[in-house]
Write a protein that holds these residues in place. Sequence first.
Motif, PDB file in Angstrom:
ATOM      1  N   PHE A  39       2.409 -14.133  25.390  1.00 34.06           N
ATOM      2  CA  PHE A  39       3.294 -12.744  25.108  1.00 34.06           C
ATOM      3  C   PHE A  39       3.897 -13.152  23.672  1.00 34.06           C
ATOM      4  O   PHE A  39       4.396 -13.912  23.105  1.00 34.06           O
ATOM      5  N   HIS A  40       3.462 -12.061  22.861  1.00 39.45           N
ATOM      6  CA  HIS A  40       3.863 -12.102  21.386  1.00 39.45           C
ATOM      7  C   HIS A  40       3.564 -13.232  20.858  1.00 39.45           C
ATOM      8  O   HIS A  40       4.487 -13.861  20.305  1.00 39.45           O
ATOM      9  N   SER A  41       2.264 -13.753  20.855  1.00 42.10           N
ATOM     10  CA  SER A  41       1.865 -14.978  20.646  1.00 42.10           C
ATOM     11  C   SER A  41       2.164 -15.473  19.072  1.00 42.10           C
ATOM     12  O   SER A  41       2.474 -16.437  18.900  1.00 42.10           O
ATOM     13  N   THR A  42       2.010 -14.419  18.256  1.00 42.10           N
ATOM     14  CA  THR A  42       2.068 -14.724  16.927  1.00 42.10           C
ATOM     15  C   THR A  42       3.756 -14.933  16.632  1.00 42.10           C
ATOM     16  O   THR A  42       3.912 -15.715  15.786  1.00 42.10           O
ATOM     17  N   ARG A  43       4.511 -14.353  17.248  1.00 40.25           N
ATOM     18  CA  ARG A  43       5.848 -14.457  16.993  1.00 40.25           C
ATOM     19  C   ARG A  43       6.489 -15.680  17.456  1.00 40.25           C
ATOM     20  O   ARG A  43       7.034 -16.525  16.859  1.00 40.25           O
ATOM     21  N   GLN A  44       5.635 -16.170  18.592  1.00 45.38           N
ATOM     22  CA  GLN A  44       6.175 -17.387  19.124  1.00 45.38           C
ATOM     23  C   GLN A  44       5.703 -18.592  18.266  1.00 45.38           C
ATOM     24  O   GLN A  44       6.587 -19.455  18.035  1.00 45.38           O
ATOM     25  N   LEU A  45       4.599 -18.479  17.761  1.00 45.30           N
ATOM     26  CA  LEU A  45       4.020 -19.467  16.940  1.00 45.30           C
ATOM     27  C   LEU A  45       4.651 -19.526  15.567  1.00 45.30           C
ATOM     28  O   LEU A  45       4.771 -20.731  15.140  1.00 45.30           O
ATOM     29  N   LEU A  46       5.323 -18.392  15.182  1.00 43.10           N
ATOM     30  CA  LEU A  46       6.047 -18.655  14.116  1.00 43.10           C
ATOM     31  C   LEU A  46       7.319 -19.361  14.118  1.00 43.10           C
ATOM     32  O   LEU A  46       7.714 -20.132  13.583  1.00 43.10           O
ATOM     33  N   SER A  47       7.961 -19.027  15.328  1.00 38.06           N
ATOM     34  CA  SER A  47       9.112 -19.986  15.624  1.00 38.06           C
ATOM     35  C   SER A  47       8.672 -21.394  15.827  1.00 38.06           C
ATOM     36  O   SER A  47       9.434 -22.400  15.806  1.00 38.06           O
ATOM     37  N   LEU A  48       7.645 -21.638  16.547  1.00 39.25           N
ATOM     38  CA  LEU A  48       7.241 -22.950  16.638  1.00 39.25           C
ATOM     39  C   LEU A  48       6.996 -23.818  15.428  1.00 39.25           C
ATOM     40  O   LEU A  48       7.286 -25.121  15.328  1.00 39.25           O
ATOM     41  N   LEU A  49       6.346 -23.147  14.410  1.00 41.85           N
ATOM     42  CA  LEU A  49       6.138 -23.737  13.028  1.00 41.85           C
ATOM     43  C   LEU A  49       7.335 -24.050  12.488  1.00 41.85           C
ATOM     44  O   LEU A  49       7.413 -25.117  12.004  1.00 41.85           O
ATOM     45  N   LYS A  50       8.270 -23.127  12.521  1.00 40.65           N
ATOM     46  CA  LYS A  50       9.643 -23.532  11.804  1.00 40.65           C
ATOM     47  C   LYS A  50      10.462 -24.710  12.686  1.00 40.65           C
ATOM     48  O   LYS A  50      10.814 -25.521  11.796  1.00 40.65           O
ATOM     49  N   ALA A  51      10.486 -24.506  13.804  1.00 37.26           N
ATOM     50  CA  ALA A  51      11.183 -25.580  14.635  1.00 37.26           C
ATOM     51  C   ALA A  51      10.532 -26.955  14.346  1.00 37.26           C
ATOM     52  O   ALA A  51      11.196 -27.940  14.118  1.00 37.26           O
ATOM     53  N   ARG A  52       9.137 -26.897  14.053  1.00 42.85           N
ATOM     54  CA  ARG A  52       8.356 -28.249  13.943  1.00 42.85           C
ATOM     55  C   ARG A  52       8.626 -28.671  12.372  1.00 42.85           C
ATOM     56  O   ARG A  52       9.065 -29.699  12.084  1.00 42.85           O
ATOM     57  N   GLY A  53       8.594 -27.811  11.532  1.00 39.08           N
ATOM     58  CA  GLY A  53       9.186 -28.045  10.048  1.00 39.08           C
ATOM     59  C   GLY A  53      10.659 -28.694   9.980  1.00 39.08           C
ATOM     60  O   GLY A  53      10.784 -29.918   9.552  1.00 39.08           O
ATOM     61  N   MET A  54      11.529 -28.026  10.670  1.00 45.00           N
ATOM     62  CA  MET A  54      13.005 -28.475  10.897  1.00 45.00           C
ATOM     63  C   MET A  54      12.877 -30.107  11.266  1.00 45.00           C
ATOM     64  O   MET A  54      13.826 -30.950  10.862  1.00 45.00           O
ATOM     65  N   TYR A  55      12.367 -30.313  12.359  1.00 45.05           N
ATOM     66  CA  TYR A  55      12.056 -31.542  12.980  1.00 45.05           C
ATOM     67  C   TYR A  55      11.553 -32.565  12.263  1.00 45.05           C
ATOM     68  O   TYR A  55      11.936 -33.549  11.993  1.00 45.05           O
ATOM     69  N   TYR A  56      10.363 -32.449  11.517  1.00 44.04           N
ATOM     70  CA  TYR A  56       9.629 -33.095  10.590  1.00 44.04           C
ATOM     71  C   TYR A  56      10.640 -33.343   9.213  1.00 44.04           C
ATOM     72  O   TYR A  56      10.301 -34.459   8.659  1.00 44.04           O
ATOM     73  N   GLU A  57      11.454 -32.652   8.988  1.00 42.00           N
ATOM     74  CA  GLU A  57      12.326 -33.028   8.054  1.00 42.00           C
ATOM     75  C   GLU A  57      13.205 -34.192   8.195  1.00 42.00           C
ATOM     76  O   GLU A  57      13.629 -34.661   7.156  1.00 42.00           O
ATOM     77  N   THR A  58      13.675 -34.365   9.463  1.00 43.88           N
ATOM     78  CA  THR A  58      14.399 -35.408   9.874  1.00 43.88           C
ATOM     79  C   THR A  58      13.901 -36.765  10.019  1.00 43.88           C
ATOM     80  O   THR A  58      14.327 -37.917  10.555  1.00 43.88           O
ATOM     81  N   ALA A  70       4.358 -30.112   6.919  1.00 44.64           N
ATOM     82  CA  ALA A  70       5.359 -29.217   8.244  1.00 44.64           C
ATOM     83  C   ALA A  70       6.359 -28.551   7.663  1.00 44.64           C
ATOM     84  O   ALA A  70       6.708 -27.494   8.132  1.00 44.64           O
ATOM     85  N   ILE A  71       7.006 -29.188   6.612  1.00 42.93           N
ATOM     86  CA  ILE A  71       8.239 -28.473   6.150  1.00 42.93           C
ATOM     87  C   ILE A  71       7.734 -27.156   5.108  1.00 42.93           C
ATOM     88  O   ILE A  71       8.380 -26.158   5.229  1.00 42.93           O
ATOM     89  N   GLN A  72       6.570 -27.295   4.523  1.00 40.16           N
ATOM     90  CA  GLN A  72       6.008 -26.112   3.878  1.00 40.16           C
ATOM     91  C   GLN A  72       5.637 -24.920   4.821  1.00 40.16           C
ATOM     92  O   GLN A  72       6.018 -23.802   4.578  1.00 40.16           O
TER      93      GLN A  72
END
Length: 202
Positions: A39-58, A70-72
């Motif tokens: 379901f709306h895979s592009t939009r979901q993957l965008l959120s996954l990339l963002k959450a991953r970057g936030m997680y990797y920042e820590t 990941a942050i980029q």
Amino acid sequence: NETASFVSTKTARTFALLIIFAFSIAIRLYDLTDLPLDFHSTRQLLSLLKARGMYYETRTDVSPEERTFAIQQWELRASVEPEFFEHIVAWTYQFTGEQIWVARVYSSAFWIIGGIFLFLLARRLTSEDGAIAATAVYLLLPYAIIASRSFQPDPLMTMLIVLFLWAVWEWSSSTTWVYTVLAGLFGGLAIFIKFPAAFFVV
């Protein structure tokens, strides 16, 4: 006889409501670890990339190159809505690790909570039977099942809209200031999470 009939009817309604919620939860947990391509895979993957970057920042247990990349991926992607949900998921990764199912569990929980308050609202607007029917449609409509599992702000926005409408109705019935504050809080949060909520709130 009337008392026995009332108890029987109330028991049947409670049982029906429990079945609806149990089935709603179970069907949303099915294939929980599948990739978000349904379901709306592009939009979901965008959120996954963002959450991953936030997680990797820590994280300090990964290579600098992997962390920087990941942050980029997070910071260079366009922000469609405020990254509130992504921050919640990234924070949860601290305890679960980077798991796709985390966002699905949150989205499903938001939708289920919305169903509880929809029932409370519909019961005031119609009847017990009408509220059960409305809740069943809200929770078990095929589109709602798929959409409520997606990593998007929509399930959270929908829950907040339902909470807002419930609080408004309770305020109009009791004129208690607590419900006024709750209505303002839920309505404002819904608009903050995703601006189209303004059309329902206003």
